[in-house]
Design a protein around this motif. Structure first.
Motif, PDB file in Angstrom:
ATOM      1  N   ARG A  36       0.825  -1.216   0.000  1.00 49.08           N
ATOM      2  CA  ARG A  36       0.000   0.000   0.000  1.00 49.08           C
ATOM      3  C   ARG A  36       0.852   1.255   0.000  1.00 49.08           C
ATOM      4  O   ARG A  36       0.481   2.267  -0.575  1.00 49.08           O
ATOM      5  N   ASP A  37       2.018   1.174   0.645  1.00 44.47           N
ATOM      6  CA  ASP A  37       2.882   2.342   0.767  1.00 44.47           C
ATOM      7  C   ASP A  37       3.855   2.486  -0.401  1.00 44.47           C
ATOM      8  O   ASP A  37       4.635   3.432  -0.435  1.00 44.47           O
ATOM      9  N   ALA A  38       3.824   1.564  -1.341  1.00 44.45           N
ATOM     10  CA  ALA A  38       4.780   1.580  -2.453  1.00 44.45           C
ATOM     11  C   ALA A  38       4.622   2.848  -3.282  1.00 44.45           C
ATOM     12  O   ALA A  38       3.510   3.372  -3.454  1.00 44.45           O
ATOM     13  N   ASP A  39       5.732   3.326  -3.808  1.00 43.06           N
ATOM     14  CA  ASP A  39       5.734   4.526  -4.647  1.00 43.06           C
ATOM     15  C   ASP A  39       5.411   4.109  -6.083  1.00 43.06           C
ATOM     16  O   ASP A  39       6.265   3.597  -6.799  1.00 43.06           O
ATOM     17  N   LEU A  40       4.183   4.323  -6.491  1.00 40.54           N
ATOM     18  CA  LEU A  40       3.744   3.888  -7.818  1.00 40.54           C
ATOM     19  C   LEU A  40       4.201   4.831  -8.922  1.00 40.54           C
ATOM     20  O   LEU A  40       4.078   4.507 -10.094  1.00 40.54           O
ATOM     21  N   SER A  41       4.771   5.970  -8.555  1.00 38.22           N
ATOM     22  CA  SER A  41       5.208   6.919  -9.576  1.00 38.22           C
ATOM     23  C   SER A  41       6.419   6.402 -10.351  1.00 38.22           C
ATOM     24  O   SER A  41       6.719   6.892 -11.431  1.00 38.22           O
ATOM     25  N   GLN A  42       7.111   5.413  -9.803  1.00 34.09           N
ATOM     26  CA  GLN A  42       8.290   4.861 -10.462  1.00 34.09           C
ATOM     27  C   GLN A  42       7.948   3.714 -11.412  1.00 34.09           C
ATOM     28  O   GLN A  42       8.828   3.197 -12.096  1.00 34.09           O
ATOM     29  N   MET A  43       6.687   3.308 -11.462  1.00 31.98           N
ATOM     30  CA  MET A  43       6.296   2.193 -12.322  1.00 31.98           C
ATOM     31  C   MET A  43       6.134   2.662 -13.767  1.00 31.98           C
ATOM     32  O   MET A  43       5.764   3.802 -14.019  1.00 31.98           O
ATOM     33  N   ALA A  44       6.417   1.769 -14.698  1.00 32.33           N
ATOM     34  CA  ALA A  44       6.299   2.095 -16.114  1.00 32.33           C
ATOM     35  C   ALA A  44       4.832   2.156 -16.523  1.00 32.33           C
ATOM     36  O   ALA A  44       4.013   1.351 -16.086  1.00 32.33           O
TER      37      ALA A  44
END
Length: 89
Positions: A36-44
């Motif tokens: 839940r806390d993962a930084d999704l802005s780094q995903m492609a």
């Protein structure tokens, strides 16, 4: 937008009440909290993948052109060398 809170203690209690060992319940809870806390802005994104595919196709096309630029003269030179050797024999 503020994310909803995640009560890890209550989640562990619910899992242990359902029969899961406490250590395993805590491990599952930790993994869910980290997800839940993962930084999704780094995903492609799909656009990133499409751009990468386009760049890769361009690179492969350039590589094919370079290969043909070197391979054709080498093959012609080899054919001329073989023809000259056959003529000498």
């Amino acid at each position: 937008m503020m994310a909803a809170s995640f009560d890890t203690h209550a989640f562990v209690k619910r899992l242990t009440a359902a029969g899961m060992p406490e250590a395993q319940a805590e491990a599952v809870t930790t993994m869910i909290r980290e997800a839940r806390d993962a930084d999704l802005s780094q995903m492609a994104t799909k656009a990133d993948v499409a751009q990468l595919r386009s760049d890769l196709r361009a690179d492969v096309s350039d590589l094919k052109a370079d290969l043909m630029k070197w391979l054709v003269p080498l093959l012609l030179g080899q054919a001329a060398l073989i023809a000259a050797l056959v003529k000498l024999l």
